[in-house]
Scaffold this motif. Structure first.
Motif, PDB file in Angstrom:
ATOM      1  N   LEU A  98       0.830  -1.210   0.000  1.00  0.00           N
ATOM      2  CA  LEU A  98       0.000   0.000   0.000  1.00  0.00           C
ATOM      3  C   LEU A  98       0.865   1.262   0.000  1.00  0.00           C
ATOM      4  O   LEU A  98       0.492   2.279  -0.588  1.00  0.00           O
ATOM      5  CB  LEU A  98      -0.926  -0.007   1.213  1.00  0.00           C
ATOM      6  N   GLN A  99       2.016   1.187   0.648  1.00  0.00           N
ATOM      7  CA  GLN A  99       2.899   2.353   0.716  1.00  0.00           C
ATOM      8  C   GLN A  99       3.708   2.545  -0.563  1.00  0.00           C
ATOM      9  O   GLN A  99       3.948   3.688  -0.983  1.00  0.00           O
ATOM     10  CB  GLN A  99       3.860   2.209   1.900  1.00  0.00           C
ATOM     11  N   PRO A 106       3.045   8.307  -7.831  1.00  0.00           N
ATOM     12  CA  PRO A 106       3.208   8.602  -9.270  1.00  0.00           C
ATOM     13  C   PRO A 106       4.429   9.448  -9.582  1.00  0.00           C
ATOM     14  O   PRO A 106       4.933   9.425 -10.708  1.00  0.00           O
ATOM     15  CB  PRO A 106       1.913   9.347  -9.615  1.00  0.00           C
ATOM     16  N   ASN A 107       4.941  10.187  -8.612  1.00  0.00           N
ATOM     17  CA  ASN A 107       6.089  11.065  -8.848  1.00  0.00           C
ATOM     18  C   ASN A 107       7.437  10.397  -8.557  1.00  0.00           C
ATOM     19  O   ASN A 107       8.488  11.019  -8.721  1.00  0.00           O
ATOM     20  CB  ASN A 107       5.967  12.327  -7.992  1.00  0.00           C
ATOM     21  N   THR A 110      11.249   5.339  -9.171  1.00  0.00           N
ATOM     22  CA  THR A 110      11.706   4.023  -8.711  1.00  0.00           C
ATOM     23  C   THR A 110      10.603   3.233  -8.011  1.00  0.00           C
ATOM     24  O   THR A 110      10.866   2.160  -7.472  1.00  0.00           O
ATOM     25  CB  THR A 110      12.894   4.179  -7.749  1.00  0.00           C
ATOM     26  N   ALA A 111       9.393   3.771  -8.008  1.00  0.00           N
ATOM     27  CA  ALA A 111       8.296   3.125  -7.284  1.00  0.00           C
ATOM     28  C   ALA A 111       8.020   1.728  -7.831  1.00  0.00           C
ATOM     29  O   ALA A 111       7.795   0.779  -7.070  1.00  0.00           O
ATOM     30  CB  ALA A 111       7.046   3.981  -7.344  1.00  0.00           C
ATOM     31  N   SER A 112       8.059   1.584  -9.143  1.00  0.00           N
ATOM     32  CA  SER A 112       7.775   0.284  -9.745  1.00  0.00           C
ATOM     33  C   SER A 112       8.835  -0.750  -9.363  1.00  0.00           C
ATOM     34  O   SER A 112       8.514  -1.894  -9.046  1.00  0.00           O
ATOM     35  CB  SER A 112       7.702   0.419 -11.265  1.00  0.00           C
ATOM     36  N   ALA A 113      10.105  -0.338  -9.393  1.00  0.00           N
ATOM     37  CA  ALA A 113      11.188  -1.266  -9.031  1.00  0.00           C
ATOM     38  C   ALA A 113      11.095  -1.655  -7.558  1.00  0.00           C
ATOM     39  O   ALA A 113      11.304  -2.828  -7.208  1.00  0.00           O
ATOM     40  CB  ALA A 113      12.542  -0.613  -9.315  1.00  0.00           C
ATOM     41  N   LYS A 114      10.784  -0.713  -6.699  1.00  0.00           N
ATOM     42  CA  LYS A 114      10.638  -1.024  -5.274  1.00  0.00           C
ATOM     43  C   LYS A 114       9.488  -1.997  -5.048  1.00  0.00           C
ATOM     44  O   LYS A 114       9.600  -2.934  -4.243  1.00  0.00           O
ATOM     45  CB  LYS A 114      10.409   0.251  -4.479  1.00  0.00           C
TER      46      LYS A 114
END
Length: 360
Positions: A98-99, A106-107, A110-114
């Protein structure tokens, strides 16, 4: 380094137990430690403290850099420990997802890799079979679908410990490295026993309070990583504490030899002086007997100063010959380390590592 290898506690972690770590410790760390331990540079106790502190600091910094480069393991990513149940892991994954979900960030590029990393960690830890493989062999074991095989394990164990055993033996050749050899092989045997105990155990071999988020694979990697520092520390400090009894004995014999020579010279001068006095005081049969060392008194020979001096001279010459033989024997018994053997060991280790790394 990929994300998978960066989160498993392996990847570049074998660096210090490989060629780069070997050359780093042998050609950089060992000479630097020898410079600290050079006689006369510091007091004896301070030299040892400085050398141990230097080695410990260097090993801690280099190991810390390696661990940082590898990144957190699956347990650390999900903020769980080795004893966490599947329900605990599922709750932790739900909270983390969720985090870190890309829709929530969206900004963050690296969110997808994490998110992918925590998803892979969740998939591994939820499968009990994969989880056991990960604990024993890290992410590389998951990627290669590795399973514990006793024969293969002991073969790999033998390759590692025989390699380091030969290396430690060659690097500690000579009487000066006797202490270092004992300490190094003691540490190697202790590490071998611990590794066998860890890797052959069923379930979690550590207490729940001991490094709760680290795996058996990481514990073994840490021992392998720190061993080169331990070995070179033993070499430096063992050589510094070494007392060359043969050299001390040789110096003592040489001093005794020189002392005997001086005494012989003095006795020769005294003997010449006595003979001159006897020659000036009388002649005939008395002088001939005196020069022979005895004077008849009541039919029995009587010792003269010249005779006693000659007797003492003969004894000192015999002692001088014995001391000279002892010095020659000590010199012939000395064994010097061969540079050829040292460089042959390095080339052999390079070839050995290349052969087994290419097979993997």
């Amino acid at each position: 380094m990929s994300d998978e290898s960066g989160s498993n506690g392996s990847g570049g972690g074998d660096d210090l137990s490989g060629l780069s770590g070997f050359f780093f410790y042998v050609f950089i760390v060992h000479p630097a430690t020898a410079w600290i331990l050079r006689p006369g540079r510091f007091e004896r106790k301070k030299s040892i403290i400085y050398a141990i502190g230097f080695l410990a600091l260097l090993a801690a910094v280099k190991t810390g850099m390696e661990m940082q480069a590898m990144g957190p393991n699956h347990y650390s990513l999900l903020n769980v420990n080795r004893n966490s149940s599947p329900l605990d892991i599922k709750r932790a994954y739900k909270k983390m997802s969720l985090q870190l979900h890309p829709d929530k960030n969206p900004n963050d590029p690296t969110a997808s890799a994490k998110f992918d990393r925590i998803k892979k960690a969740y998939d591994v830890l939820m499968d009990m079979e994969f989880r056991e493989v990960y604990n024993k062999f890290g992410q590389d074991g998951i990627n290669s679908n590795k399973r514990y095989d006793e024969a293969q394990f002991f073969m790999e164990l033998g390759v590692f410990y025989v390699t380091w055993g030969i290396m430690a033996y060659v690097l500690t050749l000579g009487s000066r490295s006797g202490l270092a050899r004992q300490w190094t092989f003691t540490g190697l045997i202790v590490m071998l026993v611990i590794e066998i105990s860890i890797m052959t155990s069923r379930g979690n071999p550590f207490p729940s309070w001991f490094l709760p988020q680290n795996t058996e694979h990481e514990a073994v990697w840490l021992m392998h990583t720190l061993f080169p520092a331990f070995m070179n520390g033993c070499r430096s400090i063992g050589g510094y504490l070494y007392v060359d009894l043969d050299a001390q004995t040789r110096q003592l014999l040489m001093a005794l030899l020189e002392q005997n020579k001086d005494i012989l010279l003095v006795l020769r001068d005294v003997q010449i002086g006595v003979q001159n006095i006897q020659a000036a005081g009388g002649g005939g049969a008395g002088n001939r007997l005196a020069s022979a060392g005895t004077v008849p008194v009541g039919g029995a020979p009587r010792a003269t100063p010249t005779g006693k001096i000659r007797e003492l001279q003969d004894r000192l010459q015999a002692s001088n010959s014995t001391v000279q033989q002892a010095v020659t024997s000590l010199k012939s018994a000395e064994k010097s380390n061969s540079n050829f053997g040292f460089y042959a060991m390095i080339l052999g280790y390079v070839a050995f590592s290349y052969i087994f790394s290419s097979k993997e």
